[in-house]
Design a protein around this motif. Structure first.
Motif, PDB file in Angstrom:
ATOM      1  N   PHE C  13       0.880  -1.177   0.000  1.00 48.14           N
ATOM      2  CA  PHE C  13       0.000   0.000   0.000  1.00 48.14           C
ATOM      3  C   PHE C  13       0.903   1.208   0.000  1.00 48.14           C
ATOM      4  CE2 PHE C  13      -2.268  -3.256   2.489  1.00 48.14           C
ATOM      5  CZ  PHE C  13      -3.374  -3.418   1.685  1.00 48.14           C
ATOM      6  N   ASN C  47      -7.422 -10.983   3.489  1.00 46.70           N
ATOM      7  CA  ASN C  47      -8.057 -10.169   2.445  1.00 46.70           C
ATOM      8  C   ASN C  47      -7.550 -10.543   1.063  1.00 46.70           C
ATOM      9  OD1 ASN C  47      -9.782  -8.680   4.055  1.00 46.70           O
ATOM     10  ND2 ASN C  47      -8.260  -7.108   4.490  1.00 46.70           N
ATOM     11  N   VAL C  52     -10.563  -9.833  -1.379  1.00 47.49           N
ATOM     12  CA  VAL C  52     -10.931  -8.454  -1.032  1.00 47.49           C
ATOM     13  C   VAL C  52      -9.858  -7.479  -1.515  1.00 47.49           C
ATOM     14  CG1 VAL C  52     -11.477  -6.904   0.875  1.00 47.49           C
ATOM     15  CG2 VAL C  52     -12.310  -9.255   0.909  1.00 47.49           C
ATOM     16  N   TYR C  53      -8.601  -7.891  -1.414  1.00 45.76           N
ATOM     17  CA  TYR C  53      -7.514  -7.098  -2.005  1.00 45.76           C
ATOM     18  C   TYR C  53      -6.921  -7.855  -3.187  1.00 45.76           C
ATOM     19  CZ  TYR C  53      -7.236  -4.402   2.418  1.00 45.76           C
ATOM     20  OH  TYR C  53      -7.494  -3.619   3.503  1.00 45.76           O
ATOM     21  N   PRO C  72     -14.248 -11.515  -4.544  1.00 51.54           N
ATOM     22  CA  PRO C  72     -14.728 -12.299  -3.405  1.00 51.54           C
ATOM     23  C   PRO C  72     -15.945 -13.150  -3.763  1.00 51.54           C
ATOM     24  CG  PRO C  72     -14.374 -10.026  -2.749  1.00 51.54           C
ATOM     25  CD  PRO C  72     -14.157 -10.080  -4.224  1.00 51.54           C
ATOM     26  N   ASN C  73     -16.840 -12.597  -4.583  1.00 53.48           N
ATOM     27  CA  ASN C  73     -18.044 -13.383  -4.875  1.00 53.48           C
ATOM     28  C   ASN C  73     -17.738 -14.600  -5.742  1.00 53.48           C
ATOM     29  OD1 ASN C  73     -17.851 -10.774  -6.341  1.00 53.48           O
ATOM     30  ND2 ASN C  73     -19.266 -11.779  -7.750  1.00 53.48           N
ATOM     31  N   ALA C  76     -16.485 -17.126  -3.365  1.00 51.87           N
ATOM     32  CA  ALA C  76     -17.586 -17.702  -2.590  1.00 51.87           C
ATOM     33  C   ALA C  76     -18.175 -18.900  -3.330  1.00 51.87           C
ATOM     34  CB  ALA C  76     -18.655 -16.650  -2.334  1.00 51.87           C
ATOM     35  N   ARG C  82     -15.516 -16.547   5.092  1.00 54.73           N
ATOM     36  CA  ARG C  82     -14.665 -15.872   6.072  1.00 54.73           C
ATOM     37  C   ARG C  82     -15.484 -15.047   7.057  1.00 54.73           C
ATOM     38  NH1 ARG C  82     -11.295 -10.782   4.118  1.00 54.73           N
ATOM     39  NH2 ARG C  82     -11.215 -10.514   6.366  1.00 54.73           N
ATOM     40  N   PHE C  84     -14.882 -11.467   9.767  1.00 54.13           N
ATOM     41  CA  PHE C  84     -14.072 -10.257   9.783  1.00 54.13           C
ATOM     42  C   PHE C  84     -13.646  -9.894  11.196  1.00 54.13           C
ATOM     43  CE2 PHE C  84     -16.598 -10.152   5.998  1.00 54.13           C
ATOM     44  CZ  PHE C  84     -15.734  -9.670   5.025  1.00 54.13           C
ATOM     45  N   GLN C  88     -18.448  -7.184  10.377  1.00 50.30           N
ATOM     46  CA  GLN C  88     -19.153  -6.744   9.175  1.00 50.30           C
ATOM     47  C   GLN C  88     -20.546  -7.364   9.193  1.00 50.30           C
ATOM     48  OE1 GLN C  88     -18.282  -4.581   6.891  1.00 50.30           O
ATOM     49  NE2 GLN C  88     -16.167  -4.254   7.463  1.00 50.30           N
TER      50      GLN C  88
END
Ligand SMILES: Nc1ncnc2c1ncn2[C@@H]1O[C@H](COP(=O)(O)OP(=O)(O)OP(=O)(O)O)[C@@H](O)[C@H]1O
Ligand SMILES: [Mg+2]
Lengths: 291, 310, 253
Positions: C13, C47, C52-53, C72-73, C76, C82, C84, C88
């Motif tokens: 990052f 993540n 997610v990342y 992510p989907n 799935a 997962r 969090f 979430q």
């Protein structure tokens, strides 16, 4: 050919400077609070309308202009204190709606008070156009550009060289960290609303001798300022200025070369294209949402 | 708890059934019809804003497409009004679908900006294409006929609109309490959580955006035929804001709130007519006060107060 | 072949190298723990694997198939679930609806059928509700089956997340600090719950600061420090690793 192009360029840069000031206003508030202030355009309107009102009331020009900047700044502070602070941390949708509400109130009050007429303001130093390569430039345009340039320089100095400015900048990067090092972030919020209202008003005053004003000019000017801010990458000050100029120039060119009746649509077509193809704006950075 | 929810539907239907027999005169019947039309639009918009948590500041543009399809196509091309209405809805669906995909990869403010821009462009187009649309003055709309039956009187319109409203309430209630509806609400509650359980969030946002846009378009057509005249004001930014206000005041994520919001805000200009010029101030104040003091809107706030879930 | 293979995975990052060249394999059916001090990159690693990342570089394979950069989907649909670390939970929904959302991919998501409330959909939805209630009891939320999510205490919400993840009927589940912020009694309950999940055949990847729980539950442990892999092995191996003692356990003990 060249004369015509220059002509469009001059008018584009002039309105573009107004958009730039509005976009800077959006940027200031966005950085301080993550709020997009949909009432920003109303400050532009207020600046112009109040300047007209006070000059017509017989006040000397400098006093009239000062008041026309000061009062919108106070209105900006009121909006922040009364409408934004009470809902700190609310959802984006909520904040958008609140600022839209504020804009309707401001516009409505001016409409009730000063009516629906269109007003003009005498140019600051005459209407004698200046000839440049066959195109004409109004002296007022020089005022608009000159003052905008000064403002940009002053803002740069403020944010990079003064403690207050750095504090505001720090808050925009990381509010929690800023609070931890003792920055009063609610002061920052307060300042950003005052400053962006004043910036908007200033733009409104400067451009009124050229474009005229009425109670309802705020929506379009504000929205175009918002477009400019997004074009420049929301939150990026320099981007906002460049975005403003770019939007102004494209609008003038489009109106000149394509169709003047679709002039107002041009910034919105531009913004849709930008959002589609480069969603972070022309000058925006990249970041990953934290989870 | 679920029974409770459908109970409201029966009450709505009951009210709609008796209403035409108790309204004192045609002025009020007209008002009621306009309330019901707005209620259907707001139901759709609430699915988008309240349930899915996405904003649209350009819905009046879609309404405008429907309204002008119903005005322009029969007038200039002799299309049957029903076909014209369908064409309007189709154009709306295609347009909304095309722009939605890229914009729903964006968040919050960008979405507001994009929908707003789209609405403004549509409005400008309507104002400028005067040879088709009559420009700022607007244009008349032919009457709606169905199977040789002319929809002309307010009474007839009332029953049509009442039916539409009842069906919309029923369908909305159904939708919310379904896998589709839960996915919508989940992506509002936590986008990342909904993604990791398999919700394709962009697809759902697009679907609900298109659906609510089509609702607006269809009701734009209905408005056009009912009023018999269309003007660009139908499609302007202020009207988009009015629609959002209805959602917000009645209650985001509340089906019955949509109805209350539509009823109140349709009546408001009537009530404010005596305070010439203050409508805008009133609208703005209501928006702000509502968001600050009653952010959930009327119906959910009252429901919470009286201890019932909505 | 291992179920999950991670090779030279990195993400940056800006200047922060949150995960650097991390490699490890996870075999099906085990409990695998990831530990490390605060900011070591554990959540970031989750993540990355759950989509997610997007990784800056490196490879992630599930059943031999590359999944790096997938959304992510999509993951799935391949049975990856997962929870969090920072809850979430959808506070705009009831508790049981949160769990039902977990079953999303196994239900009929058709809009038209939903709007018309067709009997088949209605029936399946009722079953999903019953399943969700069953899952809530499985994770020990018997008392909250009719609760609103925003009225539940923190500890219960932690378990609600687990129930939602389980509603996906996953093969591989990532639990990010399921016991953080819980009292000792609740921690023991979660410990038992994780055991039950593993015993039901789901492969578990666990991030946890509670060392007792980690040592107790896990077959293998990965130690991260400043985004880098410090050690990997069985609990015993990791405990004896001098680097780990110096960098991590040492600091805590
Ligand atoms: N989206 C992001 N943008 C920028 N930096 C990030 C982002 N996500 C994580 N980081 C940084 O990556 C590093 C690792 O963070 P991570 O949350 O993975 O640590 P962790 O091991 O889970 O710590 P903890 O035990 O406190 O949960 C930290 O320095 C964090 O600030
Ligand atoms: Mg973590």
């Amino acid at each position: 050919m060249l004369a015509q192009f220059l002509q469009f360029l001059f008018s584009g840069v002039t309105v573009g400077a107004t958009y730039a000031l509005a976009a800077l206003g959006f940027t200031l508030i966005y950085n301080a609070s993550n709020v997009i202030n949909f009432a920003q355009g109303e400050f532009i309107m207020l600046g112009g309308m109040l300047a007209v009102y006070f000059t017509q009331a017989g006040l000397p020009l400098p006093v009239a202009l000062l008041l026309a900047i000061l009062i919108p700044a106070i209105v900006g502070i009121l909006v922040e204190k009364l409408a934004i602070e009470p809902v700190k941390g609310a959802e984006t949708v909520t904040l958008i709606i609140i600022t839209i509400g504020a804009s309707l109130v401001i516009r409505g009050l001016i409409q009730v008070w000063l009516g629906k007429n269109t007003f003009s303001l005498p140019a600051f130093s005459g209407d004698e156009p200046i000839q440049i390569l066959g195109a004409t430039l109004l002296p007022q345009s020089l005022w608009v550009l000159g003052v905008t340039a000064l403002v940009v320089i002053a803002l740069w100095y403020f944010f990079n060289r003064t403690l207050q400015g750095k504090a505001m900048l720090a808050t925009s990067y990381n509010r929690v960290a800023a609070e931890l090092v003792g920055i009063n972030t609610s002061w920052v919020l307060f300042m950003s609303f005052a400053m962006s209202a004043a910036l908007g008003a200033l733009g409104g005053i400067l451009v009124t001798p050229i474009t005229l004003t009425s109670y309802d000019v705020g929506i379009m000017l504000g929205l175009k300022g918002f477009v400019a801010a997004v074009v420049g990458g929301l939150g990026n000050g320099l981007g906002a200025v460049l975005g403003g100029l770019l939007v102004g120039i494209l609008e003038a060119m489009g109106a000149g070369y394509i169709s003047s009746s679709y002039k107002d649509a041009i910034p919105f077509v531009l913004i849709l294209l930008i959002l589609f193809f480069m969603p972070r704006g022309l000058f925006g950075g990249k970041s990953t949402d934290r989870v | 708890m679920k029974k409770n929810v459908y109970l409201g539907l029966y009450i709505v239907v009951a009210i709609l059934l008796v209403l035409p027999f108790v309204v004192p005169n045609s002025f009020y019947l007209d008002l009621v019809i306009r309330m019901a039309i707005n209620a259907v639009i707001v139901l759709g918009l609430n699915l988008l804003i309240g349930f899915a948590g996405q904003i649209s500041l350009g819905h009046a543009g879609f309404l405008g497409i429907g309204a002008y399809a119903s005005a322009v196509l029969p007038t200039h091309f002799g299309w049957h009004p029903v076909v014209a209405m369908g064409a309007g809805a189709l154009v709306t669906a295609v347009l909304a679908g095309l722009v939605a995909r890229p914009i729903f990869k964006l968040k919050g403010h960008y979405l507001a900006m994009a929908t707003l821009g789209l609405g403004i462009i549509l409005n400008i187009a309507i104002r400028n294409e005067a040879q088709w649309t009559g420009g700022p003055d607007g244009m008349p709309v032919p009457t709606m006929g169905l199977f040789g039956f002319e929809l002309a009187s307010d009474k007839q319109w009332y029953w049509v609109v009442a039916l539409l409203l009842s069906v919309s309430v029923w369908a909305s209630l159904n939708l919310i309490d379904s896998p589709f509806g839960r996915a919508l609400r989940a992506l509002h509650g936590s986008e990342v959580a909904s993604q990791v359980v398999g919700v394709d969030v962009v697809r759902y946002k697009v679907a609900i955006f298109v659906m609510s846009a089509v609702f607006a378009s269809l009701m734009g057509s209905v408005t056009a035929h009912y009023v018999g005249f269309v003007t660009p004001n139908l499609a302007d930014f202020f009207h988009s804001i009015e629609l959002v206000t209805m959602v917000v005041i009645g209650g985001m994520a509340s089906v019955y709130g949509s109805l209350v919001g539509a009823v109140l805000l349709t009546a408001l200009p009537q009530a404010l007519a005596t305070f010439e010029g203050w409508e805008t101030v009133a609208f703005g104040s209501i928006l702000m006060l509502c968001m600050i003091f009653m952010p959930k809107g009327l119906v959910p706030t009252l429901a919470a107060k009286f201890g019932k879930g909505d | 072949m291992s179920m999950l293979e991670v090779k030279d995975l990195s993400i940056h990052f800006g200047g922060v190298k949150a995960v650097q060249n991390v490699s490890f394999n996870i075999d099906a059916g085990i409990v695998y723990a990831v530990i490390g001090p605060n900011g070591a990159g554990k959540t970031t690693l989750f993540n990355l694997i759950t989509g997610v990342y997007k990784p800056t570089s490196g490879e992630i394979k599930l059943d031999g198939e590359s999944i790096g950069g997938k959304s992510p989907n999509e993951l799935a649909t391949r049975g990856v679930a997962r929870t969090f670390q920072n809850l979430q939970i959808c506070m705009n929904m009831s508790a049981i609806e949160n769990v039902m959302v977990g079953a999303h991919l196994r239900l009929d998501r058709n809009l038209i059928k939903a709007a018309l409330r067709l009997p088949t959909l209605k029936k399946r939805d009722a079953e999903a509700r019953a399943e969700a209630a069953e899952l809530m009891r499985f994770v020990g939320l018997d008392a909250f089956v009719d609760a609103r999510a925003d009225a539940m205490p923190y500890g219960a919400l932690k378990r609600l997340e687990i129930a939602r993840a389980l509603a996906m009927k996953p093969r591989l589940i990532f639990l990010d600090e399921p016991a953080a912020g819980l009292n000792p009694k609740e921690t023991i309950d979660v410990d038992h719950l994780v055991r039950k999940i593993a015993d039901s055949g789901v492969t578990v990847v666990l991030v946890e600061h509670d060392m007792k729980m980690v040592m107790n539950l896990s077959d293998r442990i990965l130690v991260l420090d400043y985004g880098k892999k410090l050690a990997e092995g069985t609990g015993e191996e990791v405990r004896r690793n001098p680097d780990v003692i110096a960098a991590y356990l040492g600091a805590h003990a």
